[in-house]
Scaffold this motif. Structure first.
Motif, PDB file in Angstrom:
ATOM      1  N   ASN A 123      65.932 101.361  43.024  1.00 42.07           N
ATOM      2  CA  ASN A 123      65.459  99.895  43.522  1.00 42.07           C
ATOM      3  C   ASN A 123      64.835 100.121  44.780  1.00 42.07           C
ATOM      4  OD1 ASN A 123      65.127  97.073  42.890  1.00 42.07           O
ATOM      5  ND2 ASN A 123      66.537  96.699  44.499  1.00 42.07           N
ATOM      6  N   GLY A 124      65.232 100.670  45.829  1.00 45.81           N
ATOM      7  CA  GLY A 124      64.351 100.666  46.784  1.00 45.81           C
ATOM      8  C   GLY A 124      63.108 101.946  47.006  1.00 45.81           C
ATOM      9  N   ASP A 188      63.450 111.777  42.212  1.00 51.48           N
ATOM     10  CA  ASP A 188      62.675 110.462  42.475  1.00 51.48           C
ATOM     11  C   ASP A 188      62.645 109.491  41.345  1.00 51.48           C
ATOM     12  OD1 ASP A 188      62.099 111.301  45.192  1.00 51.48           O
ATOM     13  OD2 ASP A 188      60.940 112.974  44.202  1.00 51.48           O
ATOM     14  N   ALA A 189      62.466 110.001  40.176  1.00 50.90           N
ATOM     15  CA  ALA A 189      62.353 109.153  38.978  1.00 50.90           C
ATOM     16  C   ALA A 189      62.825 110.173  37.782  1.00 50.90           C
ATOM     17  CB  ALA A 189      61.020 108.866  38.867  1.00 50.90           C
ATOM     18  N   MET A 205      69.125 100.091  39.374  1.00 49.06           N
ATOM     19  CA  MET A 205      67.860 100.611  39.337  1.00 49.06           C
ATOM     20  C   MET A 205      66.837 100.020  38.729  1.00 49.06           C
ATOM     21  SD  MET A 205      68.528 103.751  40.424  1.00 49.06           S
ATOM     22  CE  MET A 205      70.299 105.004  40.573  1.00 49.06           C
ATOM     23  N   ARG A 206      65.472 100.335  38.870  1.00 48.50           N
ATOM     24  CA  ARG A 206      64.257  99.438  38.453  1.00 48.50           C
ATOM     25  C   ARG A 206      63.274 100.375  37.586  1.00 48.50           C
ATOM     26  NH1 ARG A 206      59.589  99.892  41.214  1.00 48.50           N
ATOM     27  NH2 ARG A 206      60.527 100.741  43.024  1.00 48.50           N
ATOM     28  N   VAL A 207      63.109  99.605  36.714  1.00 48.74           N
ATOM     29  CA  VAL A 207      61.877 100.310  35.565  1.00 48.74           C
ATOM     30  C   VAL A 207      60.392 100.021  36.208  1.00 48.74           C
ATOM     31  CG1 VAL A 207      61.097  99.867  33.213  1.00 48.74           C
ATOM     32  CG2 VAL A 207      63.499  99.644  33.489  1.00 48.74           C
ATOM     33  N   VAL A 208      60.077 101.090  36.170  1.00 46.55           N
ATOM     34  CA  VAL A 208      58.524 101.261  36.450  1.00 46.55           C
ATOM     35  C   VAL A 208      57.665 100.810  35.431  1.00 46.55           C
ATOM     36  CG1 VAL A 208      56.484 102.873  37.708  1.00 46.55           C
ATOM     37  CG2 VAL A 208      58.954 102.907  38.532  1.00 46.55           C
TER      38      VAL A 208
END
Length: 339
Positions: A123-124, A188-189, A205-208
């Motif tokens: 997320n960060g 990193d991803a 977590m965040r979806v790009v």
């Protein structure tokens, strides 16, 4: 007279009990006459959520078929089983079905899901776009020929002037390992399949970018069902009632799972969710992947996507056919879609 009447009553009760026992043994009336549809599945694969819903709600009975699930060890095993006629239907993509058809094995495809996967970061993370992957460590589910990886490279190249295969560090591994390494900060991803992306989301977590986002960035329809029920054309021609019943039954299961939260409660053991947050995220992502349309527009978009992937992956991915094989999409309406 009383003794005779009682004897007759006992004979009647015994006959009814015998009939009940025989009914339990042979199943519902007409069951022996119904066509059987054997579907090759993975024990905890997401397709079992839909097919278990079919059987639990007797949608197969009402559609005039008997649905049998044949558990297999992995996706390659399901493909081998279909080719060996050990099963009638499996879940795969139209890319593989087209490759097999071009090679002489006439397989056909009807839609199952538009869900594929996503690029996920902590997320960060400073990564906000595909262009930010330069110099980063990227975990990829599958192999260098994974379709999502090919699409990610195409977007990086066309939209950001970035050659990911040279300007990022790609690591190819199984999804559970990727999830752990992302959580531990070793990557990193990660670009992973949708159930594992959903788990990462549930952990914060965040979806790009989803694969649907990648398709849209390349000017392709995001509504193309990536996965479908694949079967032998010969079987479908010989068993039209079985295929039609299977389509009706799975459409009803899709509709129920799309609209009813309680329908998911009994699926919890199959979902293997670590907690309620994960369970709900899996449910929601499954629902988002339910295809609603499958007509000429979507099929034309799939054909364009095939051509793109053929250019990216070459013969190792598609074999000798640079264009999608004619007839791979089963003709006519798609009654297995949720209304």
């Amino acid at each position: 007279m009383r003794i005779l009447a009682r004897a007759r009553w006992l004979v009647g009760v015994a006959a009814l009990l015998l009939f009940a026992v025989l009914s339990l043994c042979v199943g519902p009336a007409g069951a022996a006459d119904r066509p059987v549809v054997r579907v090759g599945v993975l024990k905890f694969g997401t397709v079992t959520w839909e097919l278990d819903t079919v059987r639990a709600n007797h949608f197969d009975d009402e559609a005039g078929i008997t649905l049998q699930l044949v558990e297999l060890a992995g996706n390659p095993a399901t493909q081998v089983a279909l080719q060996a006629e050990a099963v009638d239907v499996i879940v795969s993509d139209w890319l593989w079905a087209s490759r097999m058809r071009a090679a002489g094995t006439a397989l056909s495809f009807i839609p199952y899901s538009t869900a594929v996967g996503a690029l996920v970061v902590p997320n960060g993370s400073p990564i906000r776009t595909v262009g930010d992957l330069k110099g980063k460590r990227v975990g990829v589910a599958g192999s260098p020929l994974d379709k999502s990886w090919l699409l990610l490279k195409a977007v990086a190249r066309d939209r950001h002037g970035l050659a990911l295969e040279r300007e990022a560090q790609a690591f190819f591994a199984a999804p559970p390992l990727l999830n752990r390494k992302l959580a531990d900060g070793e990557f990193d991803a990660v670009l992973t399949f949708w159930p594992f992306a959903a788990r990462l989301e549930a952990e914060g977590m965040r979806v790009v970018a989803s694969v649907a986002d990648l398709l849209a960035a390349l000017g392709l329809s995001a509504e193309v069902p990536a996965l479908g029920y694949v079967f032998r054309e010969e079987w479908a021609v010989k068993n039209p009632a079985a295929l039609a019943g299977f389509q009706r039954a799975t459409a009803r299961a899709k509709s129920l799972l799309a609209d009813s939260d309680s329908a998911w409660d009994r699926l919890t053991p199959l979902m293997q969710a670590e907690n309620e947050t994960v369970r709900l995220r899996l449910r929601d992502r499954y629902r988002e992947g339910i295809p609603r349309r499958w007509g000429a527009e979507e099929q034309a978009a799939a054909a364009r996507l095939y051509t793109l992937l053929a250019g990216l992956g070459g013969r190792d991915l598609v074999g000798d056919s640079p264009v999608i094989a004619e007839g791979v999409f089963w003709p006519g309406p798609a009654p297995n879609l949720a209304p």
